[in-house]
Design a protein around this motif. Structure first.
Motif: not given
Length: 309
Positions: A185-206
């Protein structure tokens, strides 16, 4: 408690003002403040109930504070109220395409700033994993519960007592199996967290790239424009307070002394309306705000009148 809440709101507003002035620095400050708040919140207040309320309890702690931060971001933004004030009385003007474009652009800018804090909260909460662990052990999806418990000998017992695993007490599931489920469960949560961080950074850059590519003015002029808007807003707040105090003092003195009031020039309703509208930069007139444009119009009117005379 009210004083502490007010001070906390003032501090958040200060950080939000920094974010408005300097995007990269300000957004980082908002994210850090939110991350620190989430850590304190999870340690001091969160305690998974380990019963049928697990899913609801975990999701409330994950999403409701984010919603509160989003609403607070809208409330503390000056541009929100500058956009909405008097909007219902200007419905005819709002129907114009240009006016709608300006309003939508302003709301998008406010949203992009207001979303930093809630997105940071959700990302940090997912990286921490506590809320997600509690929530997902309370799901009633049989396929997902079977996936979590795997093919262990204690699989059936694990599925029946899944909601008790975050607490570690009152469960007959072996400790090793419990740890494996919680690690998954912690691994799933952290994967979702890093995906959210990456998507936010990518959206901001674009979005930044698109805004800069379509900008009608140069990079240095954009910086100058931002500095001008910040200084004008700061001076406007200071001078508004000073002028309001002078007007109030004059009226109070005139009332108590029974003397005619001293003349103080105050902008008319029309003047306030001019500088309160939303502004879109145009390379034709080279004004940097509605106030700049209003002062420029007055100067042109004075010049025209002097020529006529």
């Amino acid at each position: 408690s009210h004083t502490k809440a007010y001070r906390g709101m003032e501090r958040f507003k200060t950080v939000l003002d920094i974010a408005t002035k300097q995007n990269s620095l300000g957004f980082g400050a908002v994210a850090l403040v939110t991350a620190g708040g989430e850590q304190i919140f999870s340690v001091a207040m969160f305690s998974c109930p380990c019963n049928d309320l697990n899913f609801l309890y975990g999701m409330v702690f994950l999403l409701v504070p984010a919603l509160a931060l989003l609403l607070l971001g809208y409330i503390l933004s000056k541009k929100t109220w500058k956009t909405l004030t008097g909007l219902c009385k200007r419905r005819a003007a709002l129907c114009r395409w240009r006016r709608m474009t300006v309003v939508c652009t302003a709301l998008f800018q406010v949203s992009s700033t207001a979303l930093v804090a809630p997105a940071s909260w959700i990302a940090v909460a997912l990286l921490n994993g506590k809320y997600y662990e509690c929530a997902m052990t309370g799901t009633n999806v049989s396929a997902y519960n079977k996936y979590l418990c795997g093919e262990k000998d204690s699989r059936l017992q694990c599925q029946l007592e899944l909601y008790r695993l975050p607490c570690g007490t009152g469960s007959s599931v072996p400790q090793m199996d419990r740890q494996n489920v919680l690690l998954t469960l912690k691994a799933q949560s952290q994967i979702l967290g890093w995906l959210l961080v990456a998507s936010i950074m990518l959206s901001s850059l674009l979005l930044t790239c698109v805004a800069r590519c379509t900008s009608p003015i140069s990079y240095l002029q954009i910086r100058f424009w931002r500095e001008y808007v910040h200084e004008e807003s700061s001076l406007m707040d200071t001078y508004t307070t000073k002028h309001a105090k002078q007007l109030a003092e004059r009226n109070v003195k005139s009332f108590f002394n029974k003397t005619p009031p001293v003349e103080i020039i105050t902008p008319s309703n029309k003047d306030w309306e001019k500088i309160s509208s939303l502004y879109t930069f145009s390379t034709k007139d080279n004004y940097y705000s509605t106030l700049h444009r209003a002062v420029g119009d007055w100067q042109e009117d004075d010049t025209t009148e002097s020529r006529t005379v």
